[in-house]
Design a protein around this motif. Structure first.
Motif, PDB file in Angstrom:
ATOM      1  N   LEU A 107      38.798  -7.775 -13.188  1.00 16.38           N
ATOM      2  CA  LEU A 107      37.426  -8.236 -12.917  1.00 16.38           C
ATOM      3  C   LEU A 107      37.264  -8.819 -11.512  1.00 16.38           C
ATOM      4  O   LEU A 107      36.329  -8.421 -10.795  1.00 16.38           O
ATOM      5  CB  LEU A 107      37.003  -9.247 -13.976  1.00 16.38           C
ATOM      6  CG  LEU A 107      35.503  -9.550 -14.066  1.00 16.38           C
ATOM      7  CD1 LEU A 107      34.709  -8.269 -14.312  1.00 16.38           C
ATOM      8  CD2 LEU A 107      35.225 -10.554 -15.169  1.00 16.38           C
ATOM      9  N   PRO A 108      38.122  -9.733 -11.051  1.00 16.60           N
ATOM     10  CA  PRO A 108      37.957 -10.219  -9.668  1.00 16.60           C
ATOM     11  C   PRO A 108      38.126  -9.116  -8.626  1.00 16.60           C
ATOM     12  O   PRO A 108      37.420  -9.122  -7.604  1.00 16.60           O
ATOM     13  CB  PRO A 108      39.064 -11.276  -9.535  1.00 16.60           C
ATOM     14  CG  PRO A 108      39.379 -11.681 -10.923  1.00 16.60           C
ATOM     15  CD  PRO A 108      39.191 -10.456 -11.754  1.00 16.60           C
ATOM     16  N   LEU A 109      39.058  -8.187  -8.877  1.00 22.47           N
ATOM     17  CA  LEU A 109      39.257  -7.092  -7.938  1.00 22.47           C
ATOM     18  C   LEU A 109      38.005  -6.225  -7.838  1.00 22.47           C
ATOM     19  O   LEU A 109      37.526  -5.909  -6.738  1.00 22.47           O
ATOM     20  CB  LEU A 109      40.461  -6.250  -8.368  1.00 22.47           C
ATOM     21  CG  LEU A 109      40.790  -5.031  -7.509  1.00 22.47           C
ATOM     22  CD1 LEU A 109      41.158  -5.462  -6.098  1.00 22.47           C
ATOM     23  CD2 LEU A 109      41.922  -4.231  -8.127  1.00 22.47           C
ATOM     24  N   ASN A 150      30.411   2.779 -13.154  1.00 17.23           N
ATOM     25  CA  ASN A 150      30.915   1.792 -12.198  1.00 17.23           C
ATOM     26  C   ASN A 150      31.038   0.412 -12.821  1.00 17.23           C
ATOM     27  O   ASN A 150      31.992  -0.332 -12.549  1.00 17.23           O
ATOM     28  CB  ASN A 150      29.978   1.744 -10.989  1.00 17.23           C
ATOM     29  CG  ASN A 150      30.638   1.150  -9.766  1.00 17.23           C
ATOM     30  OD1 ASN A 150      31.796   0.782  -9.800  1.00 17.23           O
ATOM     31  ND2 ASN A 150      29.898   1.054  -8.682  1.00 17.23           N
ATOM     32  N   VAL A 151      30.075   0.055 -13.675  1.00 12.22           N
ATOM     33  CA  VAL A 151      30.068  -1.280 -14.272  1.00 12.22           C
ATOM     34  C   VAL A 151      31.217  -1.460 -15.265  1.00 12.22           C
ATOM     35  O   VAL A 151      31.798  -2.551 -15.370  1.00 12.22           O
ATOM     36  CB  VAL A 151      28.702  -1.548 -14.940  1.00 12.22           C
ATOM     37  CG1 VAL A 151      28.744  -2.813 -15.788  1.00 12.22           C
ATOM     38  CG2 VAL A 151      27.608  -1.648 -13.891  1.00 12.22           C
ATOM     39  N   ILE A 152      31.557  -0.404 -16.000  1.00 10.72           N
ATOM     40  CA  ILE A 152      32.582  -0.540 -17.046  1.00 10.72           C
ATOM     41  C   ILE A 152      33.996  -0.369 -16.502  1.00 10.72           C
ATOM     42  O   ILE A 152      34.964  -0.428 -17.279  1.00 10.72           O
ATOM     43  CB  ILE A 152      32.342   0.477 -18.181  1.00 10.72           C
ATOM     44  CG1 ILE A 152      32.525   1.921 -17.662  1.00 10.72           C
ATOM     45  CG2 ILE A 152      30.977   0.281 -18.804  1.00 10.72           C
ATOM     46  CD1 ILE A 152      32.457   2.964 -18.749  1.00 10.72           C
ATOM     47  N   ARG A 153      34.151  -0.165 -15.210  1.00  9.53           N
ATOM     48  CA  ARG A 153      35.489   0.051 -14.655  1.00  9.53           C
ATOM     49  C   ARG A 153      36.457  -1.100 -14.906  1.00  9.53           C
ATOM     50  O   ARG A 153      37.597  -0.864 -15.316  1.00  9.53           O
ATOM     51  CB  ARG A 153      35.388   0.345 -13.153  1.00  9.53           C
ATOM     52  CG  ARG A 153      34.995   1.775 -12.849  1.00  9.53           C
ATOM     53  CD  ARG A 153      34.859   2.000 -11.357  1.00  9.53           C
ATOM     54  NE  ARG A 153      34.585   3.401 -11.058  1.00  9.53           N
ATOM     55  CZ  ARG A 153      34.386   3.876  -9.832  1.00  9.53           C
ATOM     56  NH1 ARG A 153      34.445   3.053  -8.805  1.00  9.53           N
ATOM     57  NH2 ARG A 153      34.147   5.157  -9.655  1.00  9.53           N
ATOM     58  N   PRO A 154      36.076  -2.354 -14.666  1.00  7.73           N
ATOM     59  CA  PRO A 154      37.037  -3.430 -14.943  1.00  7.73           C
ATOM     60  C   PRO A 154      37.414  -3.514 -16.414  1.00  7.73           C
ATOM     61  O   PRO A 154      38.564  -3.824 -16.757  1.00  7.73           O
ATOM     62  CB  PRO A 154      36.303  -4.692 -14.471  1.00  7.73           C
ATOM     63  CG  PRO A 154      34.860  -4.326 -14.470  1.00  7.73           C
ATOM     64  CD  PRO A 154      34.818  -2.870 -14.116  1.00  7.73           C
TER      65      PRO A 154
END
Length: 224
Positions: A107-109, A150-154
């Motif tokens: 998430l931070p990345l 893009n949003v679900i990537r983390p």
């Protein structure tokens, strides 16, 4: 039944209400000082070779201006692979099988990449939402799909790592719990199966660390 089954993966040891199981995450750091004060060994030479190989692969996935970022992904790979292997040892808490740790990495990345991309390369970020050659009528749908992707990537990064690590450990635990009730002849087959699963888990520990680092590098390469 399911609560009792998964409770073996929950941190239970505590001192003054602090879960000491999470201290296993820091055990991987104990391997690092040895590389600085001791003479080169086969292990240190092997690890140096792995780092150099990873650097070359990550460098090929990034822009020339982002080459220095490879040290971040090598550090992420090292942290995950150390914790994955330490989790294979008896009575060592596997922190990489919990969403708390995996989301803390992904998430931070992802959030940092989004802030940098949308503030420094806004036009390119908008261009990524519509693949080249998309018909005009499909552009709104492609923007929606790419935005969701893009949003679900983390979340996908975190769930992939945690699910793969907990699946193998759960299977080893289930097979091991049946040992006392088996006859001696079947017990030998169970031990052999456990050894094979342990080898498989060792491979999964490396592969999942590599996949996490490579996907993070690919996501960074899109920020141009």
């Amino acid at each position: 039944m399911m609560t009792n089954l998964f409770s073996i993966f929950e941190p239970t040891s505590s001192i003054f209400n602090f879960s000491t199981n999470w201290l296993s995450t820091l055990l991987g750091l104990m391997f690092l000082p040895y590389l600085y004060w001791a003479s080169p060994s086969r292990w240190s030479l092997l690890w140096s070779k792995i780092i150099q190989t990873l650097h070359k692969e990550f460098k090929a996935l990034l822009l020339p201006s982002h080459v220095g970022v490879t040290i971040l992904f090598i550090a992420i790979f090292s942290l995950i692979v150390f914790n994955n292997f330490l989790g294979l040892l008896p009575y060592v808490f596997t922190s990489s099988s919990h969403m708390v740790m995996t989301l803390s990495l992904s998430l931070p990345l992802w959030f940092t990449l989004m802030i940098f991309g949308w503030t420094q390369h806004m036009k390119h970020m908008f261009a990524h939402l519509v693949p080249q050659g998309t018909p005009f009528a499909l552009m709104p749908f492609m923007v929606l799909i790419e935005t969701i992707s893009n949003v679900i990537r983390p979340g996908t990064l975190a769930i992939r790592l945690a699910a793969n690590m907990i699946a193998g450990h759960l299977l080893l635990t289930l097979l091991g719990s049946t040992g006392p009730s088996l006859s001696l002849s079947i017990l030998f087959f169970l031990i052999f199966a456990q050894i094979l699963l342990l080898v498989l888990e060792s491979a999964v520990a490396v592969i999942q660390s590599y996949v996490f680092a490579v996907l993070s590098t690919l996501y960074t390469g899109e920020i141009n």
